[in-house]
Design a protein around this motif. Structure first.
Motif, PDB file in Angstrom:
ATOM      1  N   GLY A 284       1.776   1.504   2.451  1.00 43.91           N
ATOM      2  CA  GLY A 284       2.871   1.993   0.978  1.00 43.91           C
ATOM      3  C   GLY A 284       2.605  -0.121   0.968  1.00 43.91           C
ATOM      4  O   GLY A 284       2.682  -0.517  -0.318  1.00 43.91           O
ATOM      5  N   ARG A 285       1.888  -0.758   1.650  1.00 43.76           N
ATOM      6  CA  ARG A 285       2.383  -2.075   1.588  1.00 43.76           C
ATOM      7  C   ARG A 285       1.198  -2.754   0.677  1.00 43.76           C
ATOM      8  O   ARG A 285       1.055  -3.295   0.125  1.00 43.76           O
ATOM      9  CB  ARG A 285       2.601  -2.535   3.079  1.00 43.76           C
ATOM     10  N   ARG A 286      -0.034  -1.760   1.400  1.00 41.19           N
ATOM     11  CA  ARG A 286      -0.957  -2.374   0.610  1.00 41.19           C
ATOM     12  C   ARG A 286      -1.209  -2.072  -1.149  1.00 41.19           C
ATOM     13  O   ARG A 286      -1.954  -2.430  -1.212  1.00 41.19           O
ATOM     14  CB  ARG A 286      -2.297  -1.534   1.433  1.00 41.19           C
ATOM     15  N   LEU A 295      -9.477   2.183  -3.062  1.00 37.37           N
ATOM     16  CA  LEU A 295      -9.307   1.321  -1.674  1.00 37.37           C
ATOM     17  C   LEU A 295      -8.535   2.095  -0.929  1.00 37.37           C
ATOM     18  O   LEU A 295      -9.976   1.925   0.453  1.00 37.37           O
ATOM     19  CB  LEU A 295      -8.728   0.457  -2.718  1.00 37.37           C
ATOM     20  N   ILE A 296      -7.948   3.466  -1.190  1.00 31.02           N
ATOM     21  CA  ILE A 296      -7.439   3.371  -0.033  1.00 31.02           C
ATOM     22  C   ILE A 296      -7.570   4.646   0.560  1.00 31.02           C
ATOM     23  O   ILE A 296      -8.524   4.821   1.900  1.00 31.02           O
ATOM     24  CB  ILE A 296      -5.763   4.052  -0.346  1.00 31.02           C
ATOM     25  N   VAL A 297      -8.745   5.316  -0.567  1.00 33.50           N
ATOM     26  CA  VAL A 297      -9.856   6.552   0.031  1.00 33.50           C
ATOM     27  C   VAL A 297     -10.899   6.065   0.155  1.00 33.50           C
ATOM     28  O   VAL A 297     -11.727   6.353   1.600  1.00 33.50           O
ATOM     29  CB  VAL A 297      -9.733   7.311  -1.379  1.00 33.50           C
ATOM     30  N   ARG A 360      -2.203   8.993  -2.557  1.00 35.21           N
ATOM     31  CA  ARG A 360      -1.427   9.724  -3.843  1.00 35.21           C
ATOM     32  C   ARG A 360      -0.238   8.908  -2.753  1.00 35.21           C
ATOM     33  O   ARG A 360       1.314   9.434  -4.195  1.00 35.21           O
ATOM     34  CB  ARG A 360      -1.628  10.797  -3.388  1.00 35.21           C
ATOM     35  N   ARG A 361       0.504   8.776  -2.117  1.00 33.65           N
ATOM     36  CA  ARG A 361       1.951   8.162  -2.063  1.00 33.65           C
ATOM     37  C   ARG A 361       2.401   7.034  -2.566  1.00 33.65           C
ATOM     38  O   ARG A 361       1.618   5.891  -2.920  1.00 33.65           O
ATOM     39  CB  ARG A 361       1.861   7.681  -0.293  1.00 33.65           C
ATOM     40  N   GLU A 362       3.584   6.982  -3.183  1.00 34.61           N
ATOM     41  CA  GLU A 362       4.328   6.351  -3.952  1.00 34.61           C
ATOM     42  C   GLU A 362       4.990   4.782  -2.742  1.00 34.61           C
ATOM     43  O   GLU A 362       5.345   5.441  -2.315  1.00 34.61           O
ATOM     44  CB  GLU A 362       5.207   7.310  -4.877  1.00 34.61           C
TER      45      GLU A 362
END
Length: 370
Positions: A284-286, A295-297, A360-362
């Protein structure tokens, strides 16, 4: 250059994340190591055994087609010309009618059958590709033949009935496909005598499955006066056995490998879903700081790939050592590398769903979670 720097930064960040989560990284490492070790200790052992069995069946002796001809059959050296351009033939050699040869030092000694030989590739007879002596003047003898001739070393002379003499130029290790000629004494000949009678013709097929069709081709090209005066023997039964052995062992190994990889992929996915849930604030912070979903994936899958690579290498090394120490056959190096690559790919693909879930998390919703 920007792409290279981004890739390096991603790799560095993934490595730092893996080290910052020792429990999850160790679990992933152990799972992938266990997966690769299980594959090698089960289907890998089966594959190595199959390779040994198939290698023995694929030897030249089991791919040999032997034609024995009576003296009045009319088979001559010209048959090699007819076989020269046939696909599926690895080697062919013709052998003349046997002649009694004796050690010139012991004219009354035991005779040994000498056969003149013709071929386009002397290596098939266990001789140098280019014999260092004049063709037609020298002979080569096996250990059994030398013992029968009373020669302690491969040196001396022999003579056949009629007075033709040959110098023993060396010792020959009898190839498997010429074992039926033992004790073996052969005198390599030049290709000029195409009308010389042949008592035995040996043809080696390139692959076991080609033994049957090559045998049929050889039969049609013999050009003998009476087919009943020749006898053809081949290892067609062994070629059929090879296909059955390879097919049955291969199917069993593939099914077992797929089962192990599928179960391991499920475990890796469950583990990563748990790790993603524990790190939801971090993601979430990122995202709040501008990190994209891509980038998260990439971060999650790269971290998994690093852990999986280490686990695959260690698991395969341990499994190979266990097989070697226990005396079991060890698969070829290419198979070991293939299992490692497959293990890393399975683990990385299993990480995609957890990675997409994390991406996909908000950000706002995740940062509000206590």
């Amino acid at each position: 250059m920007n792409a290279v720097r981004r890739a390096r930064a991603l790799l560095r960040e993934a490595l730092v994340s893996a080290l910052a989560q020792p429990v999850g990284s160790v679990l992933g490492f152990v799972m992938v190591a266990g997966m690769c070790a299980a594959v090698l200790l089960t289907s890998g052992r089966t594959v190595a055994a199959e390779q040994q069995v198939v290698a023995s069946i694929d030897s030249a002796g089991t791919r040999a087609i032997v034609v024995r001809a009576e003296p009045d059959a009319g088979l001559d050296v010209s048959v090699l010309d007819r076989l020269a351009h046939i696909d599926g033939i690895e080697w062919a050699g013709a052998f003349g009618l046997s002649e009694d040869a004796r050690n010139t030092a012991f004219p009354d000694g035991a005779p040994v059958a000498l056969r003149r030989a013709w071929s386009d590739d002397w290596a098939g007879l266990g001789l140098p590709a280019q014999p260092g002596v004049a063709l037609g003047e020298a002979a080569y003898a096996s250990d059994a033949a030398l013992a029968q001739l009373g020669m302690a070393e491969a040196a001396g002379g022999i003579a056949v009935r009629g007075g033709t003499a040959y110098a023993i130029a060396g010792r020959i290790g009898t190839p498997e496909h010429l074992a039926f000629l033992e004790p073996l004494v052969i005198a390599p000949q030049s290709g000029a005598e195409r009308a010389a009678p042949v008592g035995a013709l040996v043809v080696i097929a390139t692959r076991p499955e080609l033994v049957a069709p090559v045998t049929d081709t050889v039969r049609t090209l013999l050009d003998v006066t009476d087919p009943d005066t020749v006898e053809i023997r081949s290892s067609e039964a062994l070629a059929t056995l090879r296909g059955l052995v390879g097919g049955q062992l291969g199917a069993h190994g593939r099914a077992l490998t797929l089962g192990i990889l599928g179960g391991s992929a499920l475990l890796v996915a469950v583990l990563l879903f748990g790790m993603v849930t524990l790190r939801r604030k971090d993601f979430g912070r990122r995202r709040a700081l501008g990190a994209s979903q891509r980038l998260i994936v990439a971060l999650v899958t790269t971290q998994t790939a690093i852990t999986a690579t280490a686990g695959a290498a260690v698991g395969s090394a341990v499994a190979a050592a266990v097989l070697w120490l226990s005396g079991d056959p060890v698969p070829e190096f290419a198979y070991l590398i293939g299992v490692d690559v497959l293990g890393v790919l399975v683990a990385t693909l299993a990480a995609l769903l957890p990675a997409l879930s994390a991406a996909r998390r908000e950000p706002i919703a995740e940062l509000r979670v206590p």
